[in-house]
Structure formats: C-alpha cells, structure tokens
Design an enzyme around this catalytic site. Sequence first.
Site, PDB file in Angstrom:
ATOM      1  N   HIS A  99       0.807  -1.207   0.000  1.00  0.00           N
ATOM      2  CA  HIS A  99       0.000   0.000   0.000  1.00  0.00           C
ATOM      3  C   HIS A  99       0.842   1.260   0.000  1.00  0.00           C
ATOM      4  CE1 HIS A  99      -2.984  -2.866   0.781  1.00  0.00           C
ATOM      5  NE2 HIS A  99      -2.906  -2.894   2.076  1.00  0.00           N
ATOM      6  N   ASP A 355      -7.506   2.936   7.208  1.00  0.00           N
ATOM      7  CA  ASP A 355      -6.192   3.236   6.642  1.00  0.00           C
ATOM      8  C   ASP A 355      -6.342   3.747   5.217  1.00  0.00           C
ATOM      9  OD1 ASP A 355      -7.082   0.623   5.901  1.00  0.00           O
ATOM     10  OD2 ASP A 355      -5.109   0.225   5.047  1.00  0.00           O
ATOM     11  N   GLU A 356      -5.341   4.484   4.782  1.00  0.00           N
ATOM     12  CA  GLU A 356      -5.200   4.920   3.399  1.00  0.00           C
ATOM     13  C   GLU A 356      -6.496   5.490   2.820  1.00  0.00           C
ATOM     14  OE1 GLU A 356      -1.512   2.258   1.830  1.00  0.00           O
ATOM     15  OE2 GLU A 356      -3.504   1.404   1.522  1.00  0.00           O
ATOM     16  N   VAL A 357      -7.045   6.452   3.526  1.00  0.00           N
ATOM     17  CA  VAL A 357      -8.219   7.158   3.001  1.00  0.00           C
ATOM     18  C   VAL A 357      -7.687   8.194   2.007  1.00  0.00           C
ATOM     19  CG1 VAL A 357     -10.352   8.360   3.579  1.00  0.00           C
ATOM     20  CG2 VAL A 357      -9.292   6.825   5.249  1.00  0.00           C
TER      21      VAL A 357
END
Length: 726
Positions: A99, A355-357
């Site tokens: 990611h 996470d990882e918005v």
Amino acid sequence: MSLAASYAGRLGLTAWRRKSTLLGVVAGIVLLILCLQYSAITRSSTSVQSVASALTVNSNNVEKVEVGGPKRTLRNHNSEAKEESGDNPSPQGNDKQIHSSINQPGNNAANRDNVQFVQNALKLNAASEQTPLEKEELKTTDPDVKAENVQLHEQFSPETLRSGHSEKETVSVPGVSTVEDIQLQAHYNTYDQQGLYQMGIPYVNLDPRHPYVPEHRLLHLDLKGAPPKVSFLKRLFPLVRQLGATGILLEWEDMFPFTGSLASISATNAYSKEDIQSILEAARGSELEVIPLVQTFGHMEFALKINEFASLREVPESPQALCPSLNASFEFVEKLVTQVMEVHQGARFLHIGCDEVFQMGECRRCRTQSRESLFLSHVSRVANMIHSRYPGTMPIIWDDMLRHLSPQSLEEFHIGELVEPMVWVYAEDVYRFVPTMVWEKYASVFPHIWSASAFKGAFGETLYIPNVKRHLENNLRWLEVMTAEGPKFKGGFRGIAVTGWQRYDHFAVLCELLPAAVPSLAVNLLATSHGYFNQSLRNKLYTSLGCAHSTVSRYSNAQDAIVNLNSDPYLWDKFGRCFFPGASFFKLTYRLHAAEFEVKEYIDSVMHNKGWMTEYNVRRKFSSPLRVDELMAEHPRIYHTITALIRSAHDSLEDVFDSYTISEWVEQRLYPSLKILEQMQRDAVTLKSNKIWPRRPLPPLWDLKRLGVSMPGDSDTNSTPQPPGK
C-alpha cells in the site's frame, strides 16, 4: 707515601662510581618493569574493547552497539534496490512496502553484507554466565530446548573454559586474560567457527536472555476475493497456535455473508453463516482469540463498486473511500458493524480499518472542512457508536492517517479514549516510516498501542512466494522497536499482528497465496513468540512443519542450520520435503520459478534473439522452414512443462481454495505463457506452409506512415507503390 695515597684515592672513587652505576642500572630495570606492566594492562583493556566491538554491526549506516547494551540501531533500507542489486533477486515482481509507493533511499547489497549475525553468540554467552537463580528461571518443559540448554551450559561453562577443555577450540586474542574475556572470545570464535553467520539472520539488538515477547501475537488473514476452505483453516489453526500465535485477525471484506440491504456486497462465493461458525469454533478449539476486521472509511471498494452504494462515494468516479459528510454513510457503516458483531459476540476488540483514506475532502460537502477534522470526526463517531452498542469492545484502527495529525487535534476529539492504533510498517526500517517523534506523540495520547508486521503480501503485487529473509528482519526490527518504545506508553504494547495480505486492494490480482507462505509464517511467528530467532528454535520449527531431521549434530555444519536465508531466502531447499498444510503447493512454486525462467528464455530466443520467427517474419510469412524446425525443436517439451504445472496447481490447491480462486491464479501465473507458446506453434505452421516466396523488397508496414515513415511512392517517383503490408 704521596703516590700511594693518590692511588688509594683513585681506587675509592672508582668503587663509588661502580656502586652508583649499579644502583642506576637497578633503578632502570625497576622502572622498565613498571612500564611493561602498565603497557600490558593498557593492551588488555584495548583488546577487550576490540573483541566487544567485533560483535557489533560495523557499517556506515549502522550505529555501533556495545555488547549487552540495549541500544537502538537504525539503518536505511532500500526496498527495491535489494532485489535489483543481486542480493537474492526475486523471481516474481517489484519490491515495495504494501500500500505504499514510497521508494526508500538507502544502502545496497554490499552494505547488507556488513550486517553481522551474532544472535546465537549472545545466547551462548547467556548460557555460560547465568547464575543458579537464572538457570532455574530458564528451565523449560520443551525437551529439545532443555537438552540444548544443558549442552550449551556444559560446553561453555566457566569451569570448562578455565580448564581449557572446551569442545570447540578457540583462537586466542592477545591481551585477553580474565575469565570473562576468555568466555567472550570463546563465544565469538565459536559462533564464527560454527558458521551460523551463514544463516542470514539479521543482527538486531535483542537480548535472548531477557527477550521481549508481545502479549498478543495475531495471525492476520486477508480473505478478500479468495476464501480458504474451512477444512484448510481447521488444519492451519492448530499449527499457528503451536508456533506461538494467540489470536486471529480476520479481515472478512466481501467474504462475509451480509444479509438484507447489504446482501449485494457479499461475493457469490462468500462463506455461509455455517462456515463462519465452523471457523470461529475451530479458532476457539485452538485457543485463538478472534478479532474481526471490517473497513469503515477507506478501502471500501468491495461495497462502493456496487451501483446500489455508489452514491456514498467521496469521489463519484472512484469507490475507494466513502463520503463522511453523508448521514447515509454512517448508517451504512452502522449496518456493516452490526452484522459482523452479531457473529462475533463478546469480542474484546473490533478492527475498523480507516487506513489509506486517499480520497477525502474532495466532494462539495467535505471541501468546507479540513481533512484532519473530517477524518477524526468520522472515526470518533464510529468509535462512539461501537462503545455505546458493545461496551466491552475496544475499536482498533490502522495508524497511518494519524501520523501527521497534531496531538491537539487528537485530544480535541478524545481519540485516545476511543480507539487503539495499530502501527503498521512492513519494510525493514521501522523508524523510517514511524520516527521517534511520532512514538512520543502517540504515547502522549494513547494508553495502549499495537504493531503490525508482515509474513507475506508486502514486497510486490504479483509475487507468488515471500522473501523470508526480508520478512524476518521486519519482524525482528519490530521486536527491537517495541522494546524501546513500549515503556513510553502507560499500558505498553497490546501485541503484534503478523499480516498476510492476499491482494493490495480489492481490484488487485492475487499476491502470495497462503499455502505458499506457511514456512514464512512459521519463521516469523516463532520469532515474535520467543523474542528472537536463532539455532535454538530449530527443532520446534522443524517439528511444527512436519520435517524429518536429526538432532545429533546440531551445530556441525551449514546443513544443520535452522535456515540459510542467504542462499535460500524462499526456503525451498530447507522445507521442500516437509509436510505442512499447503506443502504441495509450496513445492510447486519452486517448479514454477524454474519454468518461468525457462519459458522466458525460450520465447526471447525464438522471437527476439533469432532472426527467423520475429514478428516481421510472421507478418510477411517469410522465413526458412529449416530454421523454423530448428527453433521449434524445444517447443513440445516447454509446452508440456506448462500444461503439467497447470494440472499440478489444480491438484495442490484443490484442498485449499475453491475453483474460482484456483482458476484465477492459473490465469494470472501460467495461462499467459501457455497462450504465447500456442501462438508460436500456429506461427510456425503458417511460416512453413509457404512453398514459394516473393522477391525482395518486401512490402512495408503501411501503418508506419502515420508515424512519419515514408512509404514507396511518396517521394521516389522512380519506384512503383507496393500494396500495403498487413
């Protein structure tokens, strides 16, 4: 008389001079002896320091660590350069942290070679220096470990070293004279003679005498789009418990059997409710606590891709994140959580993702607020709902969206009281991604904290076998970080989740399949469950993975090393003959590695390196039949290799996954090579079908004209235009 008196005077003076000279010589000798003693003491101190420094990491990118000193070591790690530099090159894909698109500048393979592997030396030192009380504390019920402790104590005890009857000969170091110095010298030289440095286990500043073992050791199972069969999980759970796991972090995604208004987001091959009950019962039977994970903000592709829920997207064109400004978004999350918690009643923790918005603050409603406020308000709203409905359940979130937020903002939304962060870093250098200042901020806000490492799914989107050497260093580095940072938190670290990602996101292809990563899982669970990884864990690792091995010559040569991650980073050689859940597919990945190399080499040779079956030849049906036959001589054998692999893959995966997952993996890994080989066969038949060939020049490719390449007849008035080539 006067002559006699004069002679007597001279004689007396000479005797006095002789006495003075003698006294001077004696004084000089005494002074010389004192100087030599002082010099010997100085040399002894210097030699001890040199031996101690020999046990440290001697690299420009590594801080020197004093023996026995709990000092943190920092190194830069280049995720991609390690493979490209030739240090155990990966056969499958590009390296990068999961990611993350951040390339890590740092050292190359040569710098990695400077890492010393002295973990076992510290263990031997512990065995020889323990007090009777420490010996009692180190007693164990494990017969293999107990036998080894006795062997180590007898071999390296102070009495043995004093008597000079150690089983392993040592190389003397000038200036080392005390018993403690001799022991240290013996441990270092014995370690070197045993060849344990060849195991490729990275040096990390951990003390096996006082290891740090996280309270919770979670196996993360990413189920998205490829559910392992319940029967396989029932075989896997007892194994991971035996290896030291205390719980399972289950990321359901579209494999959960949602009902009602959410039914459309479940995959058609999702687990049934009966399947889920069987999975949870199997986990409880292996004494594994289950923590469910359901995404509630980012990584919502599995739900927002559906037309029914497309209106909840932050960005209309992308289903990555939902809009936090819509009441409908919160109602949707509420339904997700409710249905998941119905089957996880009594769960102490619920992981809500976050996470990882990547897409946040972009719609017209959200633009009026800062990204910081949008994120924290949504997280606090979801967490408050969970605390209200399930008072005994603590929400966990991934930490990456918190790293750049101010402590004031976190305090304003009372985030420290509502959630516990799980800090995830899958690269070797944890501090590069989460520096000390972030830890200090977290400690001022959160009483408890979690960490997350990886055993697969972290170094390339299309890999099919994990690099165990890199994953082991990641986990050992995490133990080092947890040891250093844990005391800053009131409640310390809750534990560590060893993650195993199946896809980088919902739309990505499969990365390493679970059965191919069982040896990596075993190595990393043992490391996190013991606080170190060295030769003493050999029997436990081999027994767990169903390997036949001898316990007699434990340290005699490299063949008896627990692993050899320098020459065997994927553990094909070490565990290719073992029997564990998924072992047949693990063995197949080695055949796949060899076949991929052979197919690529053959295709390059025929289609690019030789001059009779290139695209140019095929397009014009212009080649030598004799040469075509020569080039196709190896084709049947290569083609059979791929078709045999496809059949073997199906057979080895049939007990692990359903037909959808098996066919997806075969299409991804083997079918492309098969298609190329079949096209080559058709091209060869076409090239050999001609019996008459035209004169040169051959017709040009007319499509080149649009690229500015002149065609016959454009400017050459003496030439006759030829019909366009196809």
